[in-house]
Design an enzyme around this catalytic site. Sequence first.
Site, PDB file in Angstrom:
ATOM      1  N   LYS A 168      11.217  10.477  -2.744  1.00  0.00           N
ATOM      2  CA  LYS A 168      10.540   9.235  -2.319  1.00  0.00           C
ATOM      3  C   LYS A 168       8.509   9.089  -2.554  1.00  0.00           C
ATOM      4  CE  LYS A 168       7.977   6.184   0.358  1.00  0.00           C
ATOM      5  NZ  LYS A 168       7.435   5.704  -0.034  1.00  0.00           N
ATOM      6  N   GLU A 227       3.689  18.655   6.728  1.00  0.00           N
ATOM      7  CA  GLU A 227       2.315  18.716   5.896  1.00  0.00           C
ATOM      8  C   GLU A 227       1.826  17.647   6.577  1.00  0.00           C
ATOM      9  OE1 GLU A 227       0.829  21.206   5.373  1.00  0.00           O
ATOM     10  OE2 GLU A 227       2.604  22.597   5.014  1.00  0.00           O
ATOM     11  N   CYS A 285      -6.573  16.591   2.974  1.00  0.00           N
ATOM     12  CA  CYS A 285      -5.952  16.438   3.876  1.00  0.00           C
ATOM     13  C   CYS A 285      -6.567  18.089   4.567  1.00  0.00           C
ATOM     14  CB  CYS A 285      -4.945  17.631   4.376  1.00  0.00           C
ATOM     15  SG  CYS A 285      -4.302  17.762   3.027  1.00  0.00           S
ATOM     16  N   GLU A 336      -9.106  12.039  11.993  1.00  0.00           N
ATOM     17  CA  GLU A 336      -9.102  12.422  10.103  1.00  0.00           C
ATOM     18  C   GLU A 336     -10.013  11.362   9.662  1.00  0.00           C
ATOM     19  OE1 GLU A 336      -5.578  13.421   8.349  1.00  0.00           O
ATOM     20  OE2 GLU A 336      -6.484  14.322   7.163  1.00  0.00           O
TER      21      GLU A 336
HETATM   22  P1  NDP Z   1       1.418   7.918   5.084  1.00  0.00           P
HETATM   23  O1  NDP Z   1       2.204   8.838   6.636  1.00  0.00           O
HETATM   24  O2  NDP Z   1       1.461   6.774   5.669  1.00  0.00           O
HETATM   25  O3  NDP Z   1       2.296   8.420   3.511  1.00  0.00           O
HETATM   26  C1  NDP Z   1       3.317   9.554   3.755  1.00  0.00           C
HETATM   27  C2  NDP Z   1       4.425   8.954   2.695  1.00  0.00           C
HETATM   28  O4  NDP Z   1       5.575   8.686   3.839  1.00  0.00           O
HETATM   29  C3  NDP Z   1       4.532   8.013   2.095  1.00  0.00           C
HETATM   30  O5  NDP Z   1       5.023   7.674   1.338  1.00  0.00           O
HETATM   31  C4  NDP Z   1       5.288   7.093   2.850  1.00  0.00           C
HETATM   32  O6  NDP Z   1       5.203   5.589   2.801  1.00  0.00           O
HETATM   33  C5  NDP Z   1       5.972   7.347   4.087  1.00  0.00           C
HETATM   34  N1  NDP Z   1       6.125   6.772   4.879  1.00  0.00           N
HETATM   35  C6  NDP Z   1       5.659   5.949   5.715  1.00  0.00           C
HETATM   36  N2  NDP Z   1       6.704   5.699   6.385  1.00  0.00           N
HETATM   37  C7  NDP Z   1       7.410   6.465   6.658  1.00  0.00           C
HETATM   38  C8  NDP Z   1       8.262   6.047   8.052  1.00  0.00           C
HETATM   39  N3  NDP Z   1       8.995   5.553   8.804  1.00  0.00           N
HETATM   40  N4  NDP Z   1      10.204   7.070   7.502  1.00  0.00           N
HETATM   41  C9  NDP Z   1       9.262   7.497   6.096  1.00  0.00           C
HETATM   42  N5  NDP Z   1       8.491   7.754   5.227  1.00  0.00           N
HETATM   43  C10 NDP Z   1       7.529   6.954   5.415  1.00  0.00           C
HETATM   44  O7  NDP Z   1       0.144   9.118   4.198  1.00  0.00           O
HETATM   45  P2  NDP Z   1      -0.653   8.680   3.382  1.00  0.00           P
HETATM   46  O8  NDP Z   1       0.310   7.820   1.924  1.00  0.00           O
HETATM   47  O9  NDP Z   1      -2.060   6.918   4.217  1.00  0.00           O
HETATM   48  O10 NDP Z   1      -1.217  10.171   3.176  1.00  0.00           O
HETATM   49  C11 NDP Z   1      -2.798  10.480   3.880  1.00  0.00           C
HETATM   50  C12 NDP Z   1      -2.281  10.769   4.986  1.00  0.00           C
HETATM   51  O11 NDP Z   1      -1.568  11.877   4.529  1.00  0.00           O
HETATM   52  C13 NDP Z   1      -3.233  11.791   5.401  1.00  0.00           C
HETATM   53  O12 NDP Z   1      -2.917  12.160   6.754  1.00  0.00           O
HETATM   54  C14 NDP Z   1      -2.835  13.012   5.298  1.00  0.00           C
HETATM   55  O13 NDP Z   1      -4.053  14.263   6.334  1.00  0.00           O
HETATM   56  C15 NDP Z   1      -1.753  14.270   5.047  1.00  0.00           C
HETATM   57  N6  NDP Z   1      -1.889  14.622   3.598  1.00  0.00           N
HETATM   58  C16 NDP Z   1      -1.312  15.449   4.286  1.00  0.00           C
HETATM   59  C17 NDP Z   1      -1.479  17.038   3.360  1.00  0.00           C
HETATM   60  C18 NDP Z   1      -1.224  19.006   4.012  1.00  0.00           C
HETATM   61  O14 NDP Z   1      -0.722  19.047   2.570  1.00  0.00           O
HETATM   62  N7  NDP Z   1      -1.769  18.704   4.836  1.00  0.00           N
HETATM   63  C19 NDP Z   1      -1.552  17.002   2.024  1.00  0.00           C
HETATM   64  C20 NDP Z   1      -2.328  15.428   1.818  1.00  0.00           C
HETATM   65  C21 NDP Z   1      -2.240  14.093   2.549  1.00  0.00           C
HETATM   66  P3  NDP Z   1       4.732   4.496   1.869  1.00  0.00           P
HETATM   67  O15 NDP Z   1       3.513   4.844   1.927  1.00  0.00           O
HETATM   68  O16 NDP Z   1       5.323   4.906   0.686  1.00  0.00           O
HETATM   69  O17 NDP Z   1       5.284   3.345   1.973  1.00  0.00           O
END
Ligand code: NDP
Length: 498
Positions: free
Chosen positions: A186, A261, A295, A392
């Site tokens: 996804k 992550e 991140c 963050e």
């Molecule tokens: P989100 O947590 O908002 O979303 C991540 C993914 O989860 C998206 O595909 C999102 O879908 C999906 N999602 C949202 N709600 C749900 C749910 N209830 N159940 C399952 N999946 C769900 O993160 P962001 O996309 O805003 O990314 C930013 C964040 O990612 C930052 O906090 C960053 O630190 C972290 N990050 C961490 C990394 C690491 O390696 N530690 C690397 C890159 C980012 P959709 O948005 O499509 O609705």
Amino acid sequence: MSAQARPLFEFPLRTRLFIDGAWCVPETKQRLPVVNPSTEETIVEVEAGGPADVDRAVRAASHAFLAWKQRSGAQRAAFLRAIARGVEAHCEHLAALQSLNNGKPIAESRIDVGDVAATFDYYADLAETLDAAEEEIAIPSSEHRAVIRREPAGVVGLIVPWNFPMVTTAWKLAPALAAGCTVVLKPSEFTPLPELELAAIIERAGLPPGVFNVVTGTGTEVGAALTTHPLVSKVSFTGSTAVGEQVMKAAASSIKGVSLELGGKSPIIVFADADLDLAVDLVVGGAFFNAGQMCSATSRVLVERPLAQALIARLADRVARTVVGDPFASGVQMGPLTNRAQYERVQRFISRGKADGASLVVQGGAPEGPGYFVQPTLFVDVPTSSAVWREEIFGPVLCVRSFDTEDDAVASANDTEFGLVATVVTRDAARGQRVAGALQAGVVWINAPQLIFPQTSWGGYKKSSIGRELGPFGLAAFQEVKQILSPRPVTSERLFEA
Ligand code: NDP
């Protein structure tokens, strides 16, 4: 916006779900707009799947699992290498698509594409090692022989964010396929285009139908359905800490494995003996690459007091000169943020920093819009209680504080609920190693930029992660371990002993 040439796409943009080897429309009959963050215009609409589509994709993956698992590691490696070559052959196209959809400068997107190909090549190598299969465990003076086998976890759900769309996908997908798992991916609703093009490359690499499936849509519809589906053995998630917590809770209902992550609020510690030019480069790179939407952003600078004034002056100059604009324009160092919600969130953080008493040194220039452009921002003397120091931000905001002793620096660096990465800048090699040992972080760079090699490890302490990606750890995350104990075969040596 400058009148730079937009990328010309050779192929029509992919907008459909990819399930069981076919491009299809969802049962929801719904679509989601995909927005260009540089212009706020809709690029295209993609299909928005729902739970019924997740179910179809998971069943296809489940059906394909046995045959995929039974292929040798060498056979799976050949597919992974074909994907890597496909990615390389379409490097410019993938990079342009990502910059269009995510907003990062085209040079950064090219780096991401190289990382994706290298990740598939690395896990192809590891897949080949799996053919050596069993590993015998030495059990002294036992009549029994124990061997350990590593088997694929099953159908896995991969959920990824928008900041590094292809890279976060490759870091999960390549080891999952290498291990023998079948996959439902996804992508983020904001950046599905790079992954849909990657799916087309994977299709051309000839993977059997059902081994790899993509369901685009929202997290609440598609993501949530993946985390609760009974045929999904494991969920690997990259995203925010808040959603990671929801994923963990949802996966608990069926006791699924989870890898997470999540976020970070990482420090960069600059000692007074540091090479100043290097320190400036490392601070700027660690905070403003991908407009700070990392991140691993080292957005908390801890500088030893005697160097503070000189470092801040140099940083202020660099921030003021940062070129923000069209990701395809030459000379641009920072594009827009990827979506409106993130743009508004970062603006709120900047206001909070000012209200909390942080001293605003400089804000660089940025186009007024349309587009989600944010001025790179430098705060100093930031109160440790302020949200800009503790939370963050995920945007181009740098916060600086001074310290007096090594112990203070380590204590301040570790004073966070996260523990993803850290950077140490010093000419004293022994101190660099000592401080690296004391930091609660999954990755520590000493006098080095944020290089991440597929052979190493990725993930952090505390609320930053559960598990590790990359290296052999990334493969192990998609494997079950099976012990097989049996009587030791009677050898001539043992007959003689008897
Ligand atoms: P989100 O947590 O908002 O979303 C991540 C993914 O989860 C998206 O595909 C999102 O879908 C999906 N999602 C949202 N709600 C749900 C749910 N209830 N159940 C399952 N999946 C769900 O993160 P962001 O996309 O805003 O990314 C930013 C964040 O990612 C930052 O906090 C960053 O630190 C972290 N990050 C961490 C990394 C690491 O390696 N530690 C690397 C890159 C980012 P959709 O948005 O499509 O609705």
